[in-house]
Design a protein around this motif. Structure first.
Motif, PDB file in Angstrom:
ATOM      1  N   SER A 189      42.463 -31.496  20.915  1.00 57.23           N
ATOM      2  CA  SER A 189      42.878 -30.267  21.636  1.00 57.23           C
ATOM      3  C   SER A 189      42.631 -29.066  20.754  1.00 57.23           C
ATOM      4  CB  SER A 189      44.527 -30.185  21.992  1.00 57.23           C
ATOM      5  OG  SER A 189      44.881 -28.856  22.661  1.00 57.23           O
ATOM      6  N   PRO A 277      45.649 -31.920  17.230  1.00 57.31           N
ATOM      7  CA  PRO A 277      45.321 -30.482  17.221  1.00 57.31           C
ATOM      8  C   PRO A 277      44.012 -30.068  16.388  1.00 57.31           C
ATOM      9  CG  PRO A 277      46.933 -30.924  15.837  1.00 57.31           C
ATOM     10  CD  PRO A 277      46.645 -32.318  16.367  1.00 57.31           C
ATOM     11  N   VAL A 287      50.447 -24.461  18.188  1.00 58.47           N
ATOM     12  CA  VAL A 287      50.869 -25.993  18.113  1.00 58.47           C
ATOM     13  C   VAL A 287      52.237 -26.174  18.498  1.00 58.47           C
ATOM     14  CG1 VAL A 287      50.988 -27.925  16.595  1.00 58.47           C
ATOM     15  CG2 VAL A 287      49.074 -26.452  16.417  1.00 58.47           C
ATOM     16  N   LEU A 291      51.704 -27.395  22.261  1.00 56.38           N
ATOM     17  CA  LEU A 291      51.626 -28.912  22.160  1.00 56.38           C
ATOM     18  C   LEU A 291      52.888 -29.437  22.072  1.00 56.38           C
ATOM     19  CD1 LEU A 291      48.481 -29.394  19.803  1.00 56.38           C
ATOM     20  CD2 LEU A 291      48.550 -29.148  22.209  1.00 56.38           C
ATOM     21  N   ARG A 308      51.960 -36.245  18.468  1.00 60.80           N
ATOM     22  CA  ARG A 308      51.067 -35.186  18.096  1.00 60.80           C
ATOM     23  C   ARG A 308      50.792 -35.367  16.669  1.00 60.80           C
ATOM     24  NH1 ARG A 308      51.111 -31.084  14.390  1.00 60.80           N
ATOM     25  NH2 ARG A 308      53.438 -30.243  15.010  1.00 60.80           N
ATOM     26  N   THR A 311      48.542 -31.130  11.550  1.00 55.68           N
ATOM     27  CA  THR A 311      47.264 -30.033  11.215  1.00 55.68           C
ATOM     28  C   THR A 311      47.106 -30.362   9.755  1.00 55.68           C
ATOM     29  OG1 THR A 311      48.871 -28.199  10.926  1.00 55.68           O
ATOM     30  CG2 THR A 311      47.435 -28.502  13.309  1.00 55.68           C
TER      31      THR A 311
END
Length: 389
Positions: A189, A277, A287, A291, A308, A311
């Protein structure tokens, strides 16, 4: 660009509110020049309001600044790290003025945006160029910028690690639900952008270049996603999806939206989703809200087991990679200068350019002063990259 003896590093970022009273002033900064009334801004402020008016991004940048300082010190490199934001305190113009007043004359900028498009690259170059002009420091303070690092190992490797863990987590969830062999999907994403900006990304009218889906922004994400898939899960189904769209509904933006993609996948029988992400450096509001709140809620509603992936944040490989990017451009006494051949890249698109080509990632609203571009100029005469146009 040839390496130079920079005397400080500037970490440049987006910025975010740090309290409920900051939210509307911050959104005014973000939408400056668009004529959006406060009533409309209040309507779109809900994700900040839900977090007490505090965006995570400033705390994350303070942590990244400290980590960069520690890594530079560990390597014995005496370069102070400054921090400036486009939309909130500390603002870039004041940071440049403070840097000059402190005796700095040559700054190397690293931004918290890894990809090529107007908002991820050129807008930073414009903000720095305009800040030099507004402060009267043009010609007195030199400001350059490192290359876009979408495929630098320091950026990609944390996603490789996180995706592998995410797959294991979702498979464990499916096994616990009694469906260990149910199909799953990896969704990479990133922030959606207008189609005009997507097609202008990485492209120069004077030096046109063909990219996958006619966009450097899209091509860079696809290349990075493939590099991760090849390392982690060859043959696993995956797709590139978008999030955080804003602006007028009649203006075309990159699609599909992640929530629409999840609904389509559920209709095809997918029972597990790993959300990566890929477009983001840290767990900031896009995020945390788009998300962690909205997309994961969509997964729960659809009965999809999901996780998820983190990052890069202050992952040690990311921090080390950012310092490597700084050292690509910096003369360090006693250390051999690096060549382009020494620069790592995990896709065939890289390593990316130090200096953007004329008109690259064009501003659809008109030209502004910029740094670090081949189209950099003052008046009618061309000036070296690092000054404002």
């Amino acid at each position: 660009m040839e390496p130079k003896p920079y005397d400080a590093v500037l970490l440049a970022s987006f910025g975010g509110p740090e309290g409920q009273d900051d939210v509307i002033p911050f959104l005014r900064n973000v939408t400056r020049g668009r004529g959006i009334p406060d009533e409309r801004l209040e309507e779109v402020s809900h994700h900040y309001r839900a977090f007490g008016g505090i965006s995570p991004i400033n705390a994350q940048n303070r942590a990244l600044k400290a980590a960069l300082e520690a890594e530079l010190e560990r390597r014995g490199i005496d370069l102070p790290v400054l921090w400036g934001n486009r939309n909130w305190d500390p603002y870039i113009p004041q940071v440049l003025q403070d840097a000059y007043d402190a005796g700095h004359r040559r700054l190397l900028t690293i931004t918290t945006s890894a990809y090529s498009c107007y908002s991820s690259c050129r807008q930073y170059r414009e903000d720095l160029g305009m800040a030099l002009t507004e402060t009267g420091l043009d010609g007195k303070l030199e400001v350059d910028k490192v290359r876009q690092y979408f495929d630098h190992p320091g950026f990609v490797e944390p996603f490789v690690e996180g995706t592998a863990k995410g797959l294991a987590d979702v498979r464990a969830q499916l096994a616990a639900a009694g469906t260990p062999d149910a199909p799953l999907h990896i969704l990479f994403s990133t922030h959606s952008i207008p189609m005009k900006d997507a097609h202008a990304s990485g492209n120069s009218p004077e030096e046109p270049r063909e990219f996958e889906e006619h966009s450097a922004y899209v091509a860079q994400h696809l290349a990075g996603a493939r590099a991760i898939i090849e390392r982690v899960a060859p043959g696993t189904e995956w797709s590139l999806v978008y999030q955080s769209r804003s602006g007028a509904p009649h203006v075309p933006w990159l699609e599909p939206d992640i929530n629409d993609a999840l609904e389509e996948l559920a209709g095809k029988g997918v029972k597990g989703a790993v959300i990566v992400p890929l477009g983001f450096v840290s767990d900031h509001m896009e995020v945390a809200w788009d998300l962690d709140t909205e997309a994961l809620e969509t997964c729960r509603e659809l009965g999809i087991a999901a996780t998820r992936v983190p990052t890069p944040g202050v992952h040690e490989k990311f921090v080390a990679g950012m310092v490597d990017l700084i050292l690509e451009r910096t003369v360090v006494p006693g250390r051999p200068e690096l060549t382009v051949a020494d620069r790592p890249a995990m896709t065939r698109l890289g390593p990316w350019y130090d200096v953007c080509r004329p008109g690259c990632c064009a501003n659809q609203r008109g030209e502004k002063p910029t740094i670090a571009g081949a189209d950099t100029r003052i008046g009618t005469g061309f000036e070296p990259a690092g000054t404002a146009s």
